[in-house]
Design a protein around this motif. Structure first.
Motif, short mmCIF file in Angstrom:
data_model
loop_
_atom_site.label_atom_id
_atom_site.label_comp_id
_atom_site.label_asym_id
_atom_site.label_seq_id
_atom_site.Cartn_x
_atom_site.Cartn_y
_atom_site.Cartn_z
N PRO A 79 0.91 -1.12 0.05
CA PRO A 79 -0.14 -0.07 0.21
C PRO A 79 0.78 1.29 -0.08
N LEU A 80 0.17 2.54 -0.31
CA LEU A 80 0.99 3.58 -0.31
C LEU A 80 1.63 4.12 0.80
N ASN A 81 1.05 3.74 2.13
CA ASN A 81 1.57 4.13 3.44
C ASN A 81 2.90 3.56 3.56
N THR A 82 3.10 1.93 3.05
CA THR A 82 4.22 1.45 3.08
C THR A 82 5.20 2.19 2.18
N ALA A 83 4.80 2.39 1.15
CA ALA A 83 5.77 2.96 -0.06
C ALA A 83 6.31 4.26 0.61
N LEU A 84 5.66 5.22 1.24
CA LEU A 84 5.76 6.29 1.80
C LEU A 84 6.82 6.26 2.88
N THR A 85 6.70 5.32 3.59
CA THR A 85 7.36 5.10 4.83
C THR A 85 8.70 4.60 4.43
N VAL A 86 8.83 3.65 3.77
CA VAL A 86 10.03 3.09 3.23
C VAL A 86 10.94 4.36 2.32
N SER A 87 10.16 4.85 1.58
CA SER A 87 10.97 6.21 0.72
C SER A 87 11.58 7.03 1.65
N ALA A 88 10.61 7.42 2.92
CA ALA A 88 11.05 8.33 3.87
C ALA A 88 12.37 8.08 4.60
N SER A 89 12.44 6.53 4.85
CA SER A 89 13.60 6.11 5.47
C SER A 89 14.77 6.05 4.71
N ILE A 140 4.58 12.46 5.77
CA ILE A 140 3.94 11.24 5.39
C ILE A 140 2.27 11.14 5.26
N GLU A 141 1.85 11.43 6.38
CA GLU A 141 0.54 11.40 6.46
C GLU A 141 -0.35 12.49 5.70
N PRO A 142 0.19 13.75 5.78
CA PRO A 142 -0.25 14.80 4.90
C PRO A 142 -0.31 14.47 3.41
N LEU A 143 0.99 13.93 3.21
CA LEU A 143 0.99 13.50 1.75
C LEU A 143 0.23 12.61 1.19
N LEU A 144 0.06 11.32 2.17
CA LEU A 144 -0.85 10.24 1.94
C LEU A 144 -2.34 10.66 1.73
N ARG A 145 -2.77 11.58 2.41
CA ARG A 145 -4.11 12.20 2.17
C ARG A 145 -4.08 12.98 0.79
N TRP A 146 -3.18 13.72 0.73
CA TRP A 146 -3.05 14.65 -0.56
C TRP A 146 -3.23 13.71 -1.77
N ILE A 147 -2.44 12.75 -1.86
CA ILE A 147 -2.43 11.83 -2.82
C ILE A 147 -3.76 11.29 -3.24
N ARG A 148 -4.48 10.63 -2.05
CA ARG A 148 -5.48 10.15 -1.86
C ARG A 148 -6.68 11.00 -2.41
N ARG A 159 -6.35 13.64 -4.52
CA ARG A 159 -5.98 14.31 -5.92
C ARG A 159 -5.86 13.32 -7.09
N SER A 160 -5.54 11.98 -6.58
CA SER A 160 -4.97 10.94 -7.60
C SER A 160 -6.00 9.75 -7.91
N GLY A 161 -6.82 9.81 -8.92
CA GLY A 161 -7.73 8.89 -9.28
C GLY A 161 -6.82 7.41 -9.31
N LEU A 162 -5.41 7.53 -9.96
CA LEU A 162 -4.81 6.36 -9.79
C LEU A 162 -4.35 5.74 -8.52
N ALA A 163 -3.88 6.43 -7.65
CA ALA A 163 -3.86 6.32 -6.36
C ALA A 163 -5.04 5.41 -5.52
N ARG A 164 -6.10 5.88 -5.88
CA ARG A 164 -7.33 5.24 -5.26
C ARG A 164 -7.53 3.98 -6.00
N ARG A 165 -7.19 3.86 -7.30
CA ARG A 165 -7.41 2.67 -7.97
C ARG A 165 -6.42 1.45 -7.36
N LEU A 166 -5.24 2.13 -7.16
CA LEU A 166 -4.41 1.25 -6.58
C LEU A 166 -4.85 0.73 -5.15
N GLU A 167 -5.23 1.67 -4.49
CA GLU A 167 -5.74 1.33 -2.87
C GLU A 167 -6.72 0.33 -3.09
#
Length: 579
Positions: free
Chosen positions: A335-345, A392-400, A402-410
């Motif tokens: 999921p997106l939150n895992t991708a963002l956490t690993v990326s930030a790390s 991470i959290e604000p970016l996750l909400r922003w992506i969800r 504004r991005s139809g692709l992100a919602r489809r991935l979820e």
């Protein structure tokens, strides 16, 4: 009688200034590591005023490297790595390759050689384990699935860098560098040099695995039986430094690799936790001196003379590596939150970059300017890393949003994100929804199975979900803080929500979603923090357990008791209906 006190002066100035600047950085919510590097810059030759002894600082740094790598080996867990191997192993290797290529591309535009570009790219590809662990701990997600993936990813990076430290001296001459203190041997084939290096490393590793893993744990036990804390601490430190020194003198292996294996060998002992605790103060002190000595090598003028070069380095570290890791994690259908956490790390570099850079300069495979650029990149990226995590959290909400692709991935067509159609419907009524299947979750699950109580597992580790389904246990993959995951676990019809994951960051969100979908559901929660437990109690989070062994036993007994009462009531109600 007059005598030279340059060693005392260097240690006193380094530790004292590191304490002051580290404290200031901590107050500003910046990793203390930045303060240690700044302390080194302040007493280094690149700034006016007092200048510490560079040669002595270099030797202190070598001890710091030994103890730092000893600590990494002492905490290295093959089981933790194997649990996330399907994403951490290929992900880290591909990400190292991508970051190295980006670094080589940048170096090529500056007119550097291929060898210099490779070393420069490798330095930019590896993140700091120290910075990551502290960032995850401060957010309470170290033991979460996202935290385990990030740590496993960095373990693979560390192992790759250890291999690079081993092979780099052998590759120095073919790449255009040289081996300090040795005459070049152009007649020696590259493959012979590499084979000879690997043969020496293999001999050292074999000796450690065959002899060391028996002798050193045994020796540790003998010293522990004396009851002397001082002797025990001395034994641990002597093993770390002695093995590292012996590995270098006898096998030509780096101090770093020798110390890493010393930690791995001592981990075999049942006294490994005590060894880690007893050696921690000295490891911390010399690790600080290591970072101080690294800071002394930094030339601040490079920020003024080469600002575009510094920005390019920051772009590779904070943007290039982050985007590469983000896309890789999504490619593995996490999921997106895992991708963002690993990326930030991964959006920073640290200790291995410094060690590699120092070796590269010594082998004439990295210009001194490159070392300063790496240090500048480390300073700035580490300072920014806490803010990257906060985003991470604000970016996750922003992506969800504004991005139809992100919602489809979820929403995904991932088969592990939904229960199979063949799932027995009887196990989806009055069941327990068990979030997390780690040490505590497994124990609770085993007790539920033994007592014939139905349950559904919600777990972020895809390998665990696959294994559970193979055993016929209903399980869904995903973060239970997302409504879709709890819906798939049939939380609407569940009798109890048991949160056995150590991810305390999302506990309140899980409970809120569960109660919204099922107002009458009972909740049982685990936590390691009394402060978190108090906060959860104020919010009426249900039954709360602290600890691990006591926690697992207590949670299991409570769940069995409550579910047994519930099952008995359900049977009586059903009988009355039939009558």
């Amino acid at each position: 009688m007059p005598h030279d006190i340059s060693l005392i002066t260097t240690i006193a100035a380094g530790l004292g200034l590191a304490l002051i600047l580290g404290f200031i950085c901590s107050k500003l919510r910046i990793p203390a590591l930045v303060g240690y590097l700044l302390a080194g810059i302040a007493i280094g030759p690149g700034t006016p005023g007092f200048v510490a002894d560079l040669e002595l600082a270099g030797q202190l740094a070598e001890i710091g490297v030994m103890l730092l790598m000893f600590g990494v080996g002492l905490h290295f867990s093959l089981n933790d790595l194997l649990a996330v191997r399907r994403i951490a192993l290929p992900g880290a290797i591909v990400q190292i390759g991508a970051a190295t290529l980006m670094g080589m591309g940048v170096a090529w535009t500056w007119g550097w050689s291929i060898g210099e570009g490779i070393v420069f790219g490798l330095c930019l590809s590896t993140a700091s384990t120290v910075v990551l662990l502290r960032a995850l701990e401060s957010r309470g997600i170290l033991e979460s699935m996202n935290g385990r993936i990030a740590v496993g990813w960095l373990i693979v990076e560390d192992l790759a860098m250890v291999l690079a430290l081993v092979l780099l001296p052998a590759m120095a001459i073919p790449l255009g560098g040289g081996v300090p203190g040795e005459a070049a041997q152009p007649d020696t084939a590259l493959w012979q040099t590499i084979l000879w290096t690997l043969a020496k490393v293999t001999a050292f590793v074999a000796l450690m695995l065959v002899v060391g893993r028996r002798v050193f744990p045994w020796l540790l036990w003998q010293v522990a039986r004396t009851g002397s804390r001082e002797l025990f601490s001395l034994c641990v430190i002597s093993a770390a430094i002695g093995i590292a020194y012996g590995a270098t003198e006898l096998f030509g292996v780096s101090f770093a690799l020798g110390a890493f294996f010393a930690g791995m060998i001592l981990r075999e002992s049942a006294l490994s936790h005590r060894a880690a605790e007893e050696s921690l103060p000295l490891r911390d002190a010399f690790s600080v001196l290591f970072f101080v000595s690294v800071g002394m090598l930094f030339e601040p003028r490079i920020l003024i003379e080469e600002p575009l070069h510094v920005l390019a380095v920051i772009a590779v570290i904070v943007l290039g590596k982050t985007v590469a890791a983000f896309l890789l994690v999504l490619a593995f259908r996490y999921p997106l939150n895992t991708a963002l956490t690993v990326s930030a790390s991964l959006a920073q570099i640290g200790e291995f970059a410094f060690i590699l850079a120092g070796l590269g300069v010594a082998l004439k495979l990295l210009p001194v300017e490159g070392q300063s650029l790496i240090l500048a990149g480390a300073l700035i990226s580490i300072a920014l890393n806490s803010f990257v995590f906060q985003a991470i959290e604000p970016l996750l909400r922003w992506i969800r949003a504004r991005s139809g692709l992100a919602r489809r991935l979820e929403q995904r067509d991932d088969p592990l994100a939904e229960l199979p159609m063949s799932t027995d419907q009887k196990s989806l009524r009055n069941q327990v929804v068990l979030v997390g299947y780690g040490r505590v979750g497994r124990r609770i699950g085993a007790a539920l199975t033994t007592n014939g109580i139905p349950y559904v597992v919600a777990e972020q580790n895809r390998e665990i979900v696959e294994a559970l389904r193979a055993r016929g246990i209903p399980a869904v993959s995903g973060n239970a803080a997302e409504p879709a995951v709890l819906i798939q676990a049939h939380i609407v019809h569940a009798r109890m929500l048991v949160i056995a994951t150590p991810d305390t960051f999302h506990v309140r969100q899980m409970i809120e979603i569960a109660r919204t979908l099922n107002p009458g559901i009972e909740t049982v929660v685990r936590t390691h923090s009394e402060e978190e437990a108090t906060l959860l109690a104020r919010e009426h989070a249900g039954r709360i357990f602290l600890g691990e062994e006591e926690l697992a036993a207590g949670m299991t007994d409570h769940v069995l008791e409550r579910m047994s009462d519930g099952m008995a009531t359900h049977v009586k109600t059903s009988s009355a209906s039939v009558a």
